[in-house]
Design an enzyme around this catalytic site. Structure first.
Site, PDB file in Angstrom:
ATOM      1  CB  ALA A  72      -0.911  -0.009   1.215  1.00 19.85           C
ATOM      2  N   GLY A 113       0.592  -5.159   0.861  1.00 22.47           N
ATOM      3  CA  GLY A 113      -0.516  -5.167  -0.078  1.00 22.47           C
ATOM      4  C   GLY A 113      -0.146  -5.751  -1.422  1.00 22.47           C
ATOM      5  CD  GLU A 116      -2.885  -7.659   2.497  1.00 18.75           C
ATOM      6  OE1 GLU A 116      -3.492  -8.024   3.518  1.00 18.75           O
ATOM      7  OE2 GLU A 116      -2.705  -6.463   2.205  1.00 18.75           O
ATOM      8  CD  GLU A 136       1.133  -5.664   5.517  1.00 19.66           C
ATOM      9  OE1 GLU A 136       0.536  -5.636   4.431  1.00 19.66           O
ATOM     10  OE2 GLU A 136       1.811  -6.640   5.899  1.00 19.66           O
TER      11      GLU A 136
END
Length: 715
Positions: A72, A113, A116, A136
Site C-alpha cells: 500500500a 498489499g 495480498e 505490516e
C-alpha cells in the site's frame, strides 16, 4: 517485453499491453509500485476491460521497474485517498469472480498489499530471487487486504504466523516450496531487475491455464491448511511487552486465529476491523513516522548530484571501546581498516576485544566460525601513525580532550592525502575548533558513533562551518553502506542527542532532590517506554565523562539558575557508575544489575537540605512529564537554531541513540500527539513553579500562536 507493443494508459500509474490473447497490466508507480488510489483504479479498469474483451483469454499483473509491488502507499494512510474507491478488496473481489485466469508475475518484491494482491490472483509466477512477505507488523499494523486470511489457506497456519507476526519474507524459490507460488522463473543475472523473464513465463502460464476447462483456484475459497496444534494463547503470551510493535503482534496472531475459526467473509471483516483500529492509533502513526523519518534523514539540500569521494580504506585512531566498535562497523561492511594506537599493549587489548566480540556473535549462530578470521583479516593493527597516508577516511576516536584532538589533526593534515576525509568521533566538542588545527577545514567532519558502535545504528554526522558538501554527502552515503542511520547536525555543545540529554538529566537530578528515589525515576521512565532510565544510563555510560563536561562548562553556567550537586557529589566519592561498581546504584562485581544504595539516598537528602529543598512525595506522572517536556523544549530550541534539519531528525536521534520508544515516535512526534498548545501550557506552568530553566522555546511559542500542529513544515 517488446517496446513495439502498444501501451494504453488505464490510469496515471497503470497501463495495458496486449500480448496476443493475454492482457498485461503494468503497475508503474515508482519507487515500489505502491497500491495508491490511482493504481487501484487502473487495475480495476484493466481487469474489467479484459473480462469484457472476447480477444483476451487471461490477464497478467506485472510491475514496472525493480519490483512487482511494495504494498500500500502508506503516505496515503489517514487521508481521503486511502478510502477512495475502488479499494484493494474491490480489486480482489473482481479478480476472484473472474472466469478468465489472472496471474501475478512477481519480480523484485511482493510485500504487504503487493503480496495480498498476488494472493488474490488465481496463480503466482515468481522470480527465484524475489522476496514475498507481509511486513505490516513492523509499522504497527496487521495486513489489511486479506493477508492474514488467505495466507494460512495457501501455506498453513504455522508458516503464516511466522510471516505475519514477525514480518518475515521468503524467497521466490521458498514460496514455491510452501505453496505460495505456482511456478518459478530462472534466476536472473546478478544485479539485474528485469521483469521480462518472469512476465514471459507468466504469459505462457496464463495461456495454458486459460486453455484448461477448469475453474481457477481462489485462495479465499480454500480450507485453512492445518499445521499441527498451534497454541495461539502461548504465542500471544510470548510477545515481548516492550517490543515496539507488541500491540500489532497481538492483533496479527488473533487475525490468523480468526482464519482458523471463521468463514472467510467474517475473517476478512475481523482483520479489517483490527487494521482500522491500529491505523488510527498513535502507535502505528508513530512507527510510520519513524519509518519515513529514517529515510528522510540522509537527505540534505546541497547533496543532490554531487560526486562522492571514494571510501575504500579507513584508518581508525584509538583502539579503546569506541575505536574497536567503529573499526568493526567498517569491517562488517567489507571495508578494510587500519587500527592505529600509540602502545602495543593497548593495540593488543583492542584486537583481543574485537575477536571476543566476533566469537560471541558466532556463539549465537549469527556468524560462521570461518567468518571470524575473514573479519579479523580486514584489520591491520599498527603503531605507525604514518599509515593514515593510505586512508580515504580517517576516524579519530581518542579521549574527549580538545588539546589531544587538535594535536592529532595537525599530524593528519600533514600526512593524509588531499582527497582524504578527516573525521572526529567527538560526542560534544567543537568541530570548528578541531578543524582550525588543519589547513583543510573543508575536509574535516564529525562522525559521532554511539556505543557500542558496532551495534548501535545511529550516526550523528556533524558539519562544521567549513565542511564541504561533497564531504558531507560522501559520509552520509558511507553511513548507509555500513548500515547506519545518519542524521546531519550542526555544531553546538553536545550536538543534538547529548545537548538534549543535559536538561533530561537535569530534571532527573532535581526530582531526586525533591523527593523521588533513583529507582522511582528510572522505573517511571522505563514504564513510559524508555529502554533505560536516565540514572541507570548515566551509570552505564560512566559518570566521570559528564562530570568532566560539567566542570569544563562551570565558568559559563549562569549563577541564578538552580543547579543540582547530586551527580557531582557522587563522582567526588569515586563512584563513576558500573565501571567502579557504584554510581547512582551499587553493582556487584561483574554484574550490571543496579541495586539501590542507602548511601546514595542519604547523599541525596543531604544535597536537598543544603539547597533548602523540602522533600515531598513525587508522582510517577510528574517524573515522566518533566523529563519529557525538558527533552521537547530543548529539541524545539535545537530546531529553531538550525542545529537539526528537521524535527523528524531529532526523533531518529532519540529513538536510535537514546532508547526513546519507537511506538511513541520520538520526543518531537510525541509532543505533537500531546498537542503543541498543551505542551506549551504545561511548560509555562512549570516555569511558574520552577523558574528560568523552563523558559519556553521561542519556536514552540510561535507555532502555537500560528495554530500549527506540527514542528516540520514551512516556518
Amino acid at each position: 517485453m517488446s517496446q513495439a507493443i502498444e501501451s494504453i494508459p488505464l490510469s496515471s500509474t497503470v497501463s495495458w499491453q496486449q500480448q496476443g490473447d493475454i492482457a498485461v497490466l503494468w503497475l508503474d508507480n515508482p519507487p515500489v509500485n505502491g497500491l495508491g488510489d490511482s493504481t487501484r483504479a487502473g487495475l480495476h479498469a484493466g481487469i474489467t476491460r479484459a473480462l469484457q474483451d472476447a480477444t483476451v483469454a487471461g490477464v497478467v499483473l506485472a510491475g514496472a521497474g525493480k519490483a512487482f509491488c511494495g504494498g500500500a502507499d502508506i503516505r496515503q494512510f489517514n487521508t481521503p485517498a486511502a478510502t477512495a474507491r475502488p479499494l484493494t478488496r474491490d480489486v480482489l473481489a473482481l479478480i476472484e469472480s473472474a472466469s478468465k485466469p489472472v496471474v501475478a508475475a512477481i519480480h523484485g518484491v511482493a510485500l504487504g498489499g503487493g503480496l495480498e494482491l498476488a494472493m488474490g490472483c488465481h496463480y503466482r509466477v515468481v522470480a527465484s530471487d524475489a522476496s514475498l512477505g507481509l511486513p505490516e507488523v513492523n509499522l504497527g499494523l496487521v495486513p489489511g487486504g486479506g493477508g492474514t486470511q488467505r495466507l494460512p489457506r495457501l501455506v498453513g497456519v504455522e508458516q503464516a504466523l511466522d510471516m505475519v507476526q514477525q514480518g518475515a519474507s521468503v524467497s521466490g524459490e521458498a514460496a514455491a516450496r510452501i505453496g505460495l507460488a505456482d511456478a518459478v522463473a530462472d534466476a536472473r543475472p546478478s544485479g539485474t531487475r528485469d521483469a521480462g523473464p518472469v512476465v514471459a513465463l507468466a504469459i505462457d502460464f496464463c495461456r495454458s491455464a486459460a486453455a484448461r476447462a477448469v475453474a481457477h483456484p481462489v485462495a479465499s475459497a480454500l480450507a485453512v491448511k492445518a499445521s499441527g496444534d498451534v497454541d495461539f494463547g502461548a504465542r500471544i503470551a510470548a510477545i515481548n511487552g516492550k517490543a515496539r510493535n507488541a500491540l500489532a503482534q497481538n492483533a496479527c496472531i488473533r487475525c490468523v486465529e480468526a482464519a482458523t475459526q471463521l468463514p472467510i467473509a467474517d475473517g476478512l471483516a475481523f482483520e479489517r476491523a483490527q487494521f482500522e483500529a491500529l491505523v488510527a492509533g498513535n502507535e502505528s502513526k508513530a512507527l510510520r513516522h519513524i519509518f519515513f523519518a529514517e529515510r528522510e534523514a540522509p537527505k540534505f539540500a546541497e547533496g543532490k548530484g554531487l560526486a562522492l569521494r571514494p571510501i575504500e580504506r579507513v584508518a581508525v585512531i584509538g583502539s579503546g571501546t569506541m575505536g574497536v566498535g567503529i573499526a568493526m562497523s567498517f569491517v562488517n561492511a567489507g571495508i578494510p581498516v587500519m587500527l592505529i594506537e600509540r602502545e602495543q599493549a593497548a593495540l593488543d587489548r583492542g584486537m583481543a576485544l574485537i575477536r571476543r566480540n566476533y566469537e560471541i556473535t558466532a556463539a549465537k549462530g549469527k556468524l560462521a566460525p570461518q567468518q571470524i578470521d575473514a573479519c579479523m583479516g580486514r584489520i591491520t593493527p599498527t603503531l605507525a601513525f604514518e599509515a593514515v597516508a593510505d586512508a580515504d577516511l580517517v576516524v579519530e576516536a581518542v579521549f574527549e580532550d580538545m588539546a589531544v584532538k587538535q594535536a592529532i589533526f595537525e599530524r593528519l593534515d600533514a600526512l593524509c592525502k588531499p582527497s582524504a576525509i578527516l573525521a572526529t568521533n567527538t560526542s560534544r566538542l567543537n568541530i570548528d575548533t578541531i578543524a582550525a588545527s588543519t589547513k583543510r577545514p573543508g575536509d574535516v567532519i564529525g562522525l559521532h558513533f554511539f556505543s557500542p558502535a558496532n551495534v548501535m545504528k545511529l550516526l550523528e554526522v556533524v558539519r562544521g562551518q567549513a565542511t564541504r558538501a561533497d564531504v558531507i554527502a560522501s559520509c552520509m552515503a558511507m553511513a548507509q553502506r555500513i548500515r547506519k542511520i545518519p542524521v546531519l547536525v550542526r555544531v553546538c555543545e553536545g550536538f543534538v542527542g547529548n545537548r538534549m540529554l543535559t536538561p533530561y538529566w537535569r530534571e532527573a537530578g532535581f526530582l531526586l532532590e525533591e523527593g523521588a528515589s533513583p529507582l522511582q525515576v528510572d522505573r517511571a521512565l522505563t514504564q513510559f517506554g524508555m529502554a533505560m532510565g536516565p540514572l541507570t544510563m548515566a551509570d552505564l555510560a560512566g559518570m566521570d565523562i559528564n562530570w568532566a563536561t560539567r566542570k569544563r562548562l562551570a565558568p559559563t553556567r549562569p549563577a541564578h539558575l538552580r543547579y543540582s550537586a547530586v551527580a557531582d557529589r557522587i563522582c567526588e566519592l569515586g563512584r563513576f557508575g558500573q565501571k567502579t561498581n557504584g554510581g547512582y546504584y551499587r553493582y556487584e562485581p561483574g554484574s550490571r544489575t543496579p541495586i539501590p544504595d542507602p548511601q546514595i539516598d542519604a547523599l541525596i537528602e543531604e544535597c536537598a537540605r543544603e539547597a533548602g529543598i523540602t522533600r515531598r512525595p513525587v508522582a510517577d506522572e510528574e517524573i515522566v512529564e518533566r523529563c519529557m517536556l525538558a527533552l521537547i523544549n530543548e529539541g524545539a530550541r535545537i530546531l529553531d537554531e538550525g542545529i537539526a534539519q528537521r524535527a523528524s531528525d531529532i526523533d531518529v536521534v532519540y529513538v536510535h541513540g537514546y532508547g526513546f520508544p519507537a511506538w511513541r515516535g520520538g520526543p518531537m512526534f510525541y509532543a505533537e500527539t500531546l498537542g503543541l498548545a498543551h505542551v506549551l501550557a504545561r511548560i509555562r506552568a512549570l516555569q511558574d513553579v520552577h523558574g528560568a530553566h523552563w523558559e519556553p522555546a521561542p519556536l514552540l511559542e510561535r507555532l502555537v500562536a500560528e495554530g500549527r500542529q506540527t514542528f516540520d513544515g514551512p516556518r
